[in-house]
Write a protein that holds these residues in place. Structure first.
Motif, PDB file in Angstrom:
ATOM      1  N   UNK A  86       0.809  -1.324  -0.161  1.00 32.09           N
ATOM      2  CA  UNK A  86       0.147   0.098  -0.085  1.00 32.09           C
ATOM      3  C   UNK A  86       0.902   1.223   0.073  1.00 32.09           C
ATOM      4  N   UNK A  87       1.991   1.206   0.683  1.00 32.75           N
ATOM      5  CA  UNK A  87       3.028   2.268   0.780  1.00 32.75           C
ATOM      6  C   UNK A  87       3.516   2.504  -0.585  1.00 32.75           C
ATOM      7  N   UNK A  88       3.635   1.540  -1.316  1.00 28.42           N
ATOM      8  CA  UNK A  88       4.228   1.613  -2.711  1.00 28.42           C
ATOM      9  C   UNK A  88       3.287   2.340  -3.639  1.00 28.42           C
ATOM     10  N   UNK A  89       1.989   1.917  -3.490  1.00 28.43           N
ATOM     11  CA  UNK A  89       0.789   2.446  -4.259  1.00 28.43           C
ATOM     12  C   UNK A  89       0.773   3.884  -3.964  1.00 28.43           C
ATOM     13  N   UNK A  90       0.913   4.456  -2.793  1.00 33.47           N
ATOM     14  CA  UNK A  90       0.914   5.712  -2.428  1.00 33.47           C
ATOM     15  C   UNK A  90       2.299   6.715  -2.941  1.00 33.47           C
ATOM     16  N   UNK A  91       3.088   5.582  -3.009  1.00 34.38           N
ATOM     17  CA  UNK A  91       4.470   6.464  -3.534  1.00 34.38           C
ATOM     18  C   UNK A  91       4.293   6.770  -5.010  1.00 34.38           C
ATOM     19  N   UNK A  92       3.697   6.060  -5.893  1.00 33.89           N
ATOM     20  CA  UNK A  92       3.579   6.126  -7.312  1.00 33.89           C
ATOM     21  C   UNK A  92       2.373   6.777  -7.391  1.00 33.89           C
ATOM     22  N   UNK A  93       1.212   6.771  -6.675  1.00 31.21           N
ATOM     23  CA  UNK A  93       0.119   7.537  -7.076  1.00 31.21           C
ATOM     24  C   UNK A  93       0.304   9.191  -6.665  1.00 31.21           C
TER      25      UNK A  93
END
Length: 165
Positions: free
Chosen positions: A74-81
């Protein structure tokens, strides 16, 4: 077994570290949608492997990792988004999310060191299987996007050379 040759040591010190370096290389913009989707898929696969192997004999470190991986994804998704533009705000969000990812990595390293304090603990079959399968997912991503994941590709080659694959 020399700690530097331990498959989990390699995974945490080279595999994940090189993956994060590739993330840092595009901190200003993030990945285009298709690459982001492939990264999410790879991380979900790694999470699935960890969940599948957690609880087996010799998986104490993996038990810790498997508990953290869903939030890590989820943190990765936030990173890219954080946005498609190279704004200062988007870059700050990515830097903050990458720091969260690195905090998780530091937690994993601390736990691994605690469990292997004696120094020469051999890798369990579960640890070897986890490293092999994660590196398989890393290799798939690096082969699909070789110019994007150069550092990760290097870690995959290093692992294969050190493990005889």
């Amino acid at each position: 077994m020399d700690q530097a040759q331990h498959p989990i040591h390699h995974l945490k010190s080279k595999g994940f570290a090189r993956f994060w370096q590739d993330l840092k290389n595009v901190e200003g913009t993030g990945y285009e949608h298709s690459i982001c989707t492939d990264v999410q898929s790879m991380l979900a696969s790694v999470s699935q492997v960890a969940t599948e192997l957690a609880g087996r004999a010799g998986s104490h470190w993996l038990d810790e990792v498997s508990a953290d991986l869903p939030s890590y994804v989820q943190v990765y998704v936030q990173w890219n988004d954080a946005g498609r533009n190279a704004s200062d705000q988007a870059e700050k969000i990515r830097r903050d999310r990458l720091e969260q990812i690195l905090d998780t990595n530091r937690k994993w390293i601390k736990e691994w060191k605690r469990l292997h304090r004696a120094g020469n603990a051999p890798a369990s079959a579960t640890e070897r299987e986890f490293a092999d399968r994660v590196y398989g997912h890393f290799a798939d991503l690096a082969e699909k996007h070789p110019s994007t994941f150069r550092s990760l590709k290097s870690a995959v080659r290093s692992f294969r050379a050190s493990s005889g694959h």
